[in-house]
Design a protein around this motif. Structure first.
Motif, PDB file in Angstrom:
ATOM      1  N   VAL A 146      -8.311   9.768 -78.412  1.00 29.58           N
ATOM      2  CA  VAL A 146      -7.410  10.087 -79.510  1.00 29.58           C
ATOM      3  C   VAL A 146      -6.153  10.729 -78.943  1.00 29.58           C
ATOM      4  O   VAL A 146      -6.171  11.340 -77.872  1.00 29.58           O
ATOM      5  CB  VAL A 146      -8.062  11.036 -80.540  1.00 29.58           C
ATOM      6  N   VAL A 147      -5.067  10.569 -79.657  1.00 29.76           N
ATOM      7  CA  VAL A 147      -3.823  11.208 -79.276  1.00 29.76           C
ATOM      8  C   VAL A 147      -3.539  12.319 -80.278  1.00 29.76           C
ATOM      9  O   VAL A 147      -3.645  12.129 -81.494  1.00 29.76           O
ATOM     10  CB  VAL A 147      -2.651  10.203 -79.215  1.00 29.76           C
ATOM     11  N   MET A 157      -6.995  12.825 -75.463  1.00 30.91           N
ATOM     12  CA  MET A 157      -8.302  13.398 -75.164  1.00 30.91           C
ATOM     13  C   MET A 157      -9.400  12.499 -75.719  1.00 30.91           C
ATOM     14  O   MET A 157      -9.136  11.625 -76.555  1.00 30.91           O
ATOM     15  CB  MET A 157      -8.449  14.796 -75.767  1.00 30.91           C
ATOM     16  N   THR A 158     -10.616  12.744 -75.263  1.00 29.09           N
ATOM     17  CA  THR A 158     -11.784  12.058 -75.793  1.00 29.09           C
ATOM     18  C   THR A 158     -12.271  12.795 -77.037  1.00 29.09           C
ATOM     19  O   THR A 158     -12.292  14.021 -77.064  1.00 29.09           O
ATOM     20  CB  THR A 158     -12.904  12.006 -74.739  1.00 29.09           C
ATOM     21  N   GLY A 178      -2.231  18.155 -66.713  1.00 27.62           N
ATOM     22  CA  GLY A 178      -1.890  16.739 -66.821  1.00 27.62           C
ATOM     23  C   GLY A 178      -1.865  16.263 -68.253  1.00 27.62           C
ATOM     24  O   GLY A 178      -1.424  16.971 -69.165  1.00 27.62           O
ATOM     25  N   ALA A 179      -2.372  15.065 -68.465  1.00 27.59           N
ATOM     26  CA  ALA A 179      -2.359  14.474 -69.799  1.00 27.59           C
ATOM     27  C   ALA A 179      -3.249  15.221 -70.769  1.00 27.59           C
ATOM     28  O   ALA A 179      -3.104  15.071 -71.982  1.00 27.59           O
ATOM     29  CB  ALA A 179      -2.806  13.017 -69.717  1.00 27.59           C
ATOM     30  N   GLY A 180      -4.161  16.026 -70.257  1.00 25.67           N
ATOM     31  CA  GLY A 180      -5.063  16.777 -71.121  1.00 25.67           C
ATOM     32  C   GLY A 180      -4.679  18.228 -71.302  1.00 25.67           C
ATOM     33  O   GLY A 180      -5.492  19.031 -71.765  1.00 25.67           O
ATOM     34  N   ALA A 220       0.959  10.601 -66.934  1.00 25.03           N
ATOM     35  CA  ALA A 220       1.120  12.045 -66.969  1.00 25.03           C
ATOM     36  C   ALA A 220       0.054  12.726 -66.106  1.00 25.03           C
ATOM     37  O   ALA A 220       0.321  13.728 -65.444  1.00 25.03           O
ATOM     38  CB  ALA A 220       0.997  12.534 -68.418  1.00 25.03           C
ATOM     39  N   HIS A 221      -1.153  12.167 -66.127  1.00 27.82           N
ATOM     40  CA  HIS A 221      -2.222  12.743 -65.327  1.00 27.82           C
ATOM     41  C   HIS A 221      -1.916  12.639 -63.836  1.00 27.82           C
ATOM     42  O   HIS A 221      -2.194  13.541 -63.061  1.00 27.82           O
ATOM     43  CB  HIS A 221      -3.533  12.043 -65.653  1.00 27.82           C
TER      44      HIS A 221
END
Length: 222
Positions: A146-147, A157-158, A178-180, A220-221
């Motif tokens: 999901v964003v 994220m999940t 990072g992306a998270g 991003a990660h």
């Protein structure tokens, strides 16, 4: 750190934890957390000693402020405060609340705990928790990506559904970068008294991640 100090020619550095603790007890002398009377031997013998404990003969302080308080009149003072509304509330564009926090198996930024295989296996990625009703409304299931979007940014994220969370709220942990990195989303508002950041509430939009979101997240990660 002690080995590095020795290589640089510094004196007085020890890697023995008991010796370091003894040095810290001396440094605490006269402070509110004075624990000069605490030693490894005493901790073992008494199964723990509470500070303040300024001398070996002092029994320790299992409960503080049982008789008085460190105020001019030695009494506790209560102060009424008003609870203001959050700096940002949900609206049509960002219809849900986002709150952030910690997980049992990770610590702070995760730079230490994510290196531990058992902890990484138990909590190896940032997972956003949302109520099954909310998950159904945005078309996601546990395990889907999901964003999360706010006025500051977005993360991928999940998802994991949790019936114990409010249907209008999502929870995301702050142990990843990072992306998270959930702090891409939080609002930079400070409490006027404590100056603590408002990490616990802001408005967020939730959607199933598409291919573009996933690609952006991977970049991003990296």
């Amino acid at each position: 750190m002690a080995d590095l100090a020795k290589r640089l020619g510094a004196q007085g550095f020890s890697s023995d934890s008991e010796e370091v603790f003894d040095e810290l007890t001396r440094a605490s002398a006269g402070g509110k957390a004075d624990y000069r009377g605490i030693s490894y031997a005493r901790i073992t013998k008494e199964e723990g000693v509470f500070w303040p404990c300024p001398s070996p003969s002092y029994p320790g302080t299992a409960r503080m402020f049982t008789e008085d308080f460190p105020t001019p009149d030695r009494r506790a003072h209560f102060h009424a405060v008003d609870q203001p509304a959050p700096a940002e509330l949900p609206d049509d564009e960002f219809p849900y609340y986002l709150t952030t926090g910690r997980l049992l198996r990770q610590y702070q930024s995760g730079t230490q705990t994510r290196r531990v295989a058992q902890l990484a296996k138990a909590a190896g990625e940032p997972v956003v928790e949302l109520h099954p009703t909310l998950a159904q409304s945005v078309g996601v299931r546990t395990g889907d990506k999901v964003v999360l979007r706010t006025r500051r940014g977005e993360v991928v994220m999940t998802a994991r559904t949790e019936s114990g969370i409010r249907p209008d709220t999502v929870f995301a942990p702050f142990h990843w970068g990072g992306a998270g990195s959930v702090n891409r989303l939080t609002i930079p508002t400070l409490d006027p008294h404590s100056r603590m950041p408002s990490f616990k509430v802001c408005a967020v939009a939730v959607a199933r991640a598409d291919t573009t979101d996933l690609m952006k997240g991977e970049v991003a990660h990296e």
